[in-house]
Design a protein around this motif. Structure first.
Motif, mmCIF file in Angstrom:
data_model
loop_
_atom_site.group_PDB
_atom_site.id
_atom_site.type_symbol
_atom_site.label_atom_id
_atom_site.label_comp_id
_atom_site.label_asym_id
_atom_site.label_seq_id
_atom_site.Cartn_x
_atom_site.Cartn_y
_atom_site.Cartn_z
ATOM 1 N N PRO A 1 0.825 -1.229 0.000
ATOM 2 C CA PRO A 1 0.000 0.000 0.000
ATOM 3 C C PRO A 1 0.847 1.262 0.000
ATOM 4 O O PRO A 1 0.503 2.257 -0.636
ATOM 5 C CB PRO A 1 -0.814 -0.128 1.297
ATOM 6 C CG PRO A 1 -0.817 -1.583 1.605
ATOM 7 C CD PRO A 1 0.513 -2.092 1.142
ATOM 8 N N LEU A 2 1.966 1.227 0.718
ATOM 9 C CA LEU A 2 2.848 2.391 0.778
ATOM 10 C C LEU A 2 3.501 2.649 -0.575
ATOM 11 O O LEU A 2 3.533 3.780 -1.070
ATOM 12 C CB LEU A 2 3.902 2.166 1.859
ATOM 13 C CG LEU A 2 4.875 3.299 2.179
ATOM 14 C CD1 LEU A 2 5.286 3.211 3.648
ATOM 15 C CD2 LEU A 2 6.122 3.215 1.305
ATOM 16 N N ASP A 3 4.030 1.594 -1.180
ATOM 17 C CA ASP A 3 4.759 1.745 -2.441
ATOM 18 C C ASP A 3 3.840 2.109 -3.602
ATOM 19 O O ASP A 3 4.253 2.825 -4.525
ATOM 20 C CB ASP A 3 5.511 0.449 -2.778
ATOM 21 C CG ASP A 3 6.647 0.173 -1.808
ATOM 22 O OD1 ASP A 3 7.108 1.133 -1.172
ATOM 23 O OD2 ASP A 3 7.044 -0.998 -1.693
ATOM 24 N N LYS A 4 2.619 1.602 -3.587
ATOM 25 C CA LYS A 4 1.726 1.814 -4.716
ATOM 26 C C LYS A 4 0.813 3.024 -4.491
ATOM 27 O O LYS A 4 0.840 3.989 -5.252
ATOM 28 C CB LYS A 4 0.882 0.552 -4.962
ATOM 29 C CG LYS A 4 1.700 -0.709 -5.140
ATOM 30 C CD LYS A 4 2.709 -0.597 -6.285
ATOM 31 C CE LYS A 4 3.503 -1.885 -6.446
ATOM 32 N NZ LYS A 4 4.541 -1.772 -7.484
ATOM 33 N N ILE A 5 0.021 2.999 -3.408
ATOM 34 C CA ILE A 5 -0.928 4.090 -3.176
ATOM 35 C C ILE A 5 -0.210 5.312 -2.611
ATOM 36 O O ILE A 5 -0.412 6.440 -3.069
ATOM 37 C CB ILE A 5 -2.046 3.621 -2.229
ATOM 38 C CG1 ILE A 5 -2.765 2.394 -2.817
ATOM 39 C CG2 ILE A 5 -3.038 4.759 -1.982
ATOM 40 C CD1 ILE A 5 -3.768 1.760 -1.890
ATOM 41 N N GLY A 6 0.652 5.104 -1.600
ATOM 42 C CA GLY A 6 1.369 6.232 -1.022
ATOM 43 C C GLY A 6 2.238 6.936 -2.040
ATOM 44 O O GLY A 6 2.385 8.163 -2.019
ATOM 45 N N HIS A 7 2.809 6.170 -2.943
ATOM 46 C CA HIS A 7 3.658 6.754 -3.984
ATOM 47 C C HIS A 7 2.850 7.653 -4.913
ATOM 48 O O HIS A 7 3.347 8.676 -5.400
ATOM 49 C CB HIS A 7 4.324 5.630 -4.778
ATOM 50 C CG HIS A 7 5.400 6.095 -5.705
ATOM 51 N ND1 HIS A 7 6.447 6.890 -5.295
ATOM 52 C CD2 HIS A 7 5.588 5.894 -7.033
ATOM 53 C CE1 HIS A 7 7.234 7.150 -6.327
ATOM 54 N NE2 HIS A 7 6.729 6.565 -7.392
ATOM 55 N N VAL A 8 1.596 7.291 -5.168
ATOM 56 C CA VAL A 8 0.728 8.134 -5.995
ATOM 57 C C VAL A 8 0.567 9.508 -5.354
ATOM 58 O O VAL A 8 0.683 10.550 -6.013
ATOM 59 C CB VAL A 8 -0.653 7.471 -6.187
ATOM 60 C CG1 VAL A 8 -1.636 8.455 -6.823
ATOM 61 C CG2 VAL A 8 -0.535 6.225 -7.045
ATOM 62 N N PHE A 9 0.306 9.532 -4.045
ATOM 63 C CA PHE A 9 0.127 10.805 -3.345
ATOM 64 C C PHE A 9 1.398 11.646 -3.422
ATOM 65 O O PHE A 9 1.326 12.863 -3.649
ATOM 66 C CB PHE A 9 -0.253 10.546 -1.888
ATOM 67 C CG PHE A 9 -1.717 10.263 -1.688
ATOM 68 C CD1 PHE A 9 -2.554 11.226 -1.154
ATOM 69 C CD2 PHE A 9 -2.263 9.043 -2.043
ATOM 70 C CE1 PHE A 9 -3.908 10.978 -0.973
ATOM 71 C CE2 PHE A 9 -3.608 8.775 -1.868
ATOM 72 C CZ PHE A 9 -4.435 9.750 -1.335
#
Length: 420
Positions: free
Chosen positions: A273-281
């Motif tokens: 979640p951090l690498d994929k979604i957090g990276h988007v933010f």
């Protein structure tokens, strides 16, 4: 008048973005980045679960051991030049040309360095096969350098649609490459060739944004500001890599590739979640914040709102993974991966904390405050590596995970105080 030469087009043609344009860019960024990340995430999860059934934990450990040095070399050769171009209020065509060739020279130089250093790294780990793996991995440095300037061009326009489509295509091609090679019996080599294919596809996708062949010119007065900012950015990311990857070094050197494989897959799953979604933010916030330089009130409001949305989206996923890990890991990855369950559950708690800090460096860099991020990483570098080494020697893999949970909150608290 007849025969009169047309005036040369001005070198600087960018127009400043107003509030409505920034808002449209934000909506577009989350829409495109979010949609494509969902596709990429689903493909990545399926591929990870599938390939993990075909490849031994020791193979994952070997790749994780080599990835430490590849990641550091990527940071050095990238040198934050794209971020430097994005952060500047305006840039010229001459500056774009100069940065393009500087980036390409760094990529080629980085490949040559790794080609020579690969046997030494393999000897350090006592993993002979790592020599050829590193030489394949490092091919991506050359192709990755080609996207520096066109990526910056896309982000200065806040053209997230273009970026999302290119990067989605690259990730999907990498996934297909890894799965096909793993099915064909190439084992650990499938994990090496996948990232190379991804970098080639991204280079092919981004280069059309240049619209011309860059001229080999190096106007020092124009590229100096970009290089200066890039060095600051590189310094922070190098410091981050130094303490973040020290856990892998401690495990690989002290506990061997099998336990490193367990740690690698547990950390990778917990950080999804951090690498994929957090990276988007972070990707969306950096160019938006850069365009809001000087407006601290709006910048702070935007940060707090997006930070809240990030946690609302990601926390249910993180804690959900921790709750189902005991049943899901043996079912999805087979029984050989069952030992990772307690490590995955503990690292999910860590990911909940790391998600909170994910957008903070992007905000501080956009505000031209890299010194705060440098101090955060220096503090972490003083605390984490020796703690990881002691934890590995005293309590094995459990000790390393315990260090993450007990020591990481110290630098995290400092970063949070400085960001608000």
């Amino acid at each position: 008048m007849k025969g009169q030469q047309p005036e040369a087009a001005p070198d600087r043609q960018e127009k400043p973005m107003d509030a409505s344009a920034i808002r449209r860019g934000l909506f577009s960024g989350f829409a495109w980045q979010g949609a494509t990340k969902i596709v990429v995430q689903l493909a990545s999860w399926v591929a990870t679960l599938f390939v993990a059934r075909l490849i031994a934990p020791s193979d994952y450990g070997m790749v994780a051991a080599g990835a430490v040095f590849i990641e550091i070399l990527i940071l050095v050769t990238d040198m934050g030049l794209a971020h430097g171009l994005i952060q500047k209020p305006e840039i010229s065509k001459r500056e774009e040309d100069g940065i393009f060739y500087i980036s390409l020279a760094l990529g080629i130089g980085g490949y040559l360095v790794m080609f020579v250093a690969a046997p030494v790294i393999a000897y350090f780990y006592q993993m002979p096969q790592l020599t050829d793996l590193l030489r394949i991995f490092s091919l991506g440095l050359i192709f990755g350098a080609l996207k520096t300037v066109p990526l910056a061009i896309a982000m200065r326009r806040m053209d997230f649609r273009y970026r999302s489509l290119v990067e989605m295509g690259a990730h999907l091609m990498m996934t297909v490459t890894v799965v096909v090679l793993a099915l064909a019996g190439y084992g650990v080599w499938s994990l090496a060739w996948g990232p190379v294919v991804s970098n080639v596809v991204m280079a092919v996708g981004y280069l059309p944004l240049l619209r011309r062949v860059p001229k080999p010119q190096f106007p020092f007065s124009e590229v100096y500001g970009t290089i200066r900012f890039g060095i600051k950015y590189m310094s922070t990311t190098l410091l981050y890599s130094g303490w973040h990857w020290s856990a892998v070094l401690a495990i690989g050197k002290t506990l061997g590739e099998r336990l490193l494989g367990y740690y690698s897959i547990a950390f990778q799953l917990a950080a999804l979640p951090l690498d994929k979604i957090g990276h988007v933010f972070s990707q969306v916030m950096f160019p938006a914040m850069a365009r809001l330089q000087g407006d601290d009130a709006r910048s702070r409001e935007l940060f707090l709102n997006l930070h809240r949305y990030l946690l609302i989206v990601c926390y249910p996923i993180v804690f959900g993974m921790a709750s189902v890990a005991r049943d899901a890991i043996p079912l999805l990855l087979t029984e050989k991966w069952s030992p990772v369950v307690p490590y995955l559950q503990a690292l999910c708690l860590l990911s909940a904390l790391r998600l909170t800090s994910t957008p903070m460096p992007a905000v501080l860099f956009a505000r031209d405050k890299p010194e705060v991020v440098i101090r955060f990483n220096l503090l972490a570098l003083l605390i984490m590596p020796p703690a990881f080494l002691v934890g590995a020697h005293v309590a094995g893999l459990e000790g390393v995970v315990a260090v993450w949970l007990l020591a990481y909150p110290i630098p995290f608290i400092y970063l949070g105080q400085q960001c608000l």
